[in-house]
Design an enzyme around this catalytic site. Structure first.
Site, PDB file in Angstrom:
ATOM      1  N   ASP A 191       6.947 -27.683 111.315  1.00  0.00           N
ATOM      2  CA  ASP A 191       7.036 -27.553 112.765  1.00  0.00           C
ATOM      3  C   ASP A 191       6.164 -26.384 113.191  1.00  0.00           C
ATOM      4  O   ASP A 191       6.485 -25.225 112.924  1.00  0.00           O
ATOM      5  CB  ASP A 191       8.487 -27.327 113.193  1.00  0.00           C
ATOM      6  CG  ASP A 191       8.648 -27.322 114.709  1.00  0.00           C
ATOM      7  OD1 ASP A 191       7.645 -27.521 115.414  1.00  0.00           O
ATOM      8  OD2 ASP A 191       9.783 -27.122 115.178  1.00  0.00           O
ATOM      9  N   LYS A 268      15.669 -33.854 122.052  1.00  0.00           N
ATOM     10  CA  LYS A 268      16.656 -32.779 122.099  1.00  0.00           C
ATOM     11  C   LYS A 268      17.386 -32.844 123.439  1.00  0.00           C
ATOM     12  O   LYS A 268      16.745 -32.956 124.489  1.00  0.00           O
ATOM     13  CB  LYS A 268      15.992 -31.409 121.934  1.00  0.00           C
ATOM     14  CG  LYS A 268      15.370 -31.181 120.565  1.00  0.00           C
ATOM     15  CD  LYS A 268      14.645 -29.842 120.508  1.00  0.00           C
ATOM     16  CE  LYS A 268      14.011 -29.614 119.150  1.00  0.00           C
ATOM     17  NZ  LYS A 268      13.153 -28.405 119.126  1.00  0.00           N
TER      18      LYS A 268
END
Length: 365
Positions: A191, A268
């Site tokens: 990430d 998310k």
């Protein structure tokens, strides 16, 4: 079943170890907890952590939205007309996705309890079990390799490694050190948190491919707004590319999917404004044949329980990033999900299965 009251509390729990990414360093998990009470006695919980560098939300803004905007709007409203409720929440303010998410998950908790079903089953009931990765924070290559080995020893077979904070050669050295330390049987996903530019990302990823570091996927290599750059990286590398900060809304997802700018999408709840919008993104991605991961911010087990129930309900959610509660020095709630190594048990209780919020880390305003 009508909404009788909406209350907020602020919570703060120290992390066991500093959490560092290309965007920020976190030592304490702060959150606004929301409690929705219905006139039949059903109580639902939600939460919103302040993540200024991603969502723009703060503790003060989240609390203000919940108490001064959403509460007057929703008191007395019936949960039997939930589409109207979620429409009101989404249209009452631009942005403020974390506050919307906290209220959204509390309402879904109430609705699923009334239906006498676990939320995952109420939403679709697809996966019976899910397995989380564990995140390796950005540090020196040696320290990251040691951390990675510890997490593998703790039973995690998928590691999410943070990069993008320094020079590309340093990031490559980090992954080399980790792969040499843990061997070839553990999945590594990266990430970059928007830390690279498009050409630099392609250079870094190709280097790692040539070195045989066997990276499962690369998450958000470029700036959130740079969809052309994201597509450039996707088109010029073999490693799957995942959009994260580039996708907040169903409209964002639509643009990424139409452009084929990424191979995967990270959903998310704090970005989408809650489960109601997250469901739309997952279904849209499914139409395009794209798998999703569901991740989180640095949240307590309230938010992660809601995210886990959503993730378990959808067939194209195939990856899970729910390690945040394991990073905390203590647990905020009784009930909710439970961990056994990397495996997550949803609990089988109605709604989110949250029995109580411990007061040790909660400040009541």
């Amino acid at each position: 079943m009508n909404i009788r009251d909406i209350e907020t509390f602020q919570a703060a729990i120290p992390l066991k170890k500093q959490f560092k990414t290309a965007l920020r360093t976190v030592t304490i998990a702060e959150s606004v907890v929301v409690k929705v009470t219905c006139d039949n006695g059903v109580i639902g919980f939600g939460e919103a952590p302040p993540t200024h560098v991603i969502t723009g939300d703060s503790l003060a803004s989240v609390d203000y939205m919940l108490t001064e905007v959403f509460k007057p709007l929703l008191i007395g409203e019936s949960l039997l007309y939930r589409e109207q409720l979620f429409e009101k929440i989404q249209t009452a303010a631009v942005g403020n996705t974390s506050a919307k998410a906290a209220l959204d998950m509390a309402l879904y908790d109430c609705i699923a309890q009334q239906a006498r079903m676990p939320l995952a089953q109420f939403l679709g009931g697809y996966h019976e079990t899910i397995e989380t990765d564990y995140t390796v924070s950005v540090n020196s290559p040696g320290e990251m390799a040691e951390d990675a080995q510890q997490y593998v020893n703790d039973g995690f077979s998928v590691l999410k490694v943070k990069v993008g904070k320094d020079l590309i050669k340093t990031d490559v050295a980090r992954i080399q050190a980790i792969r040499e330390q843990i061997g070839s049987d553990v999945f590594i996903r990266l990430d970059a948190n928007q830390g690279w530019d498009a050409k630099g990302a392609v250079k870094a990823i190709r280097q790692m491919e040539d070195l045989g570091l066997d990276i499962e996927l690369i998450e958000q290599p470029v700036k959130a707004h740079d969809l052309e750059g994201l597509k450039y990286v996707t088109d010029h590398t073999d490693t799957p590319i995942m959009a994260d900060e580039s996708v907040f809304s169903p409209m964002d997802a639509k643009r990424v999917l139409e452009m084929r700018a990424a191979d995967l999408i990270n959903i998310k709840l704090m970005k989408t404004g809650g489960i109601h919008q997250a469901l739309k993104i997952a279904k849209l991605a499914q139409i395009y044949g794209v798998d999703c991961m569901v991740g989180s911010m640095i949240e307590t087990k309230i938010g992660i329980t809601a995210a886990a129930h959503f993730a378990a309900s959808q067939p194209n959610v195939t990856r899970y990033d729910f390690d945040a509660p394991l990073m905390l020095a203590d647990d905020l709630i009784e009930g909710g999900i439970t961990y056994k190594g990397s495996s997550i048990d949803l609990g089988g209780k109605t709604g989110l299965g949250i029995k109580a919020v411990h007061q040790d880390y909660v400040r009541i305003d």
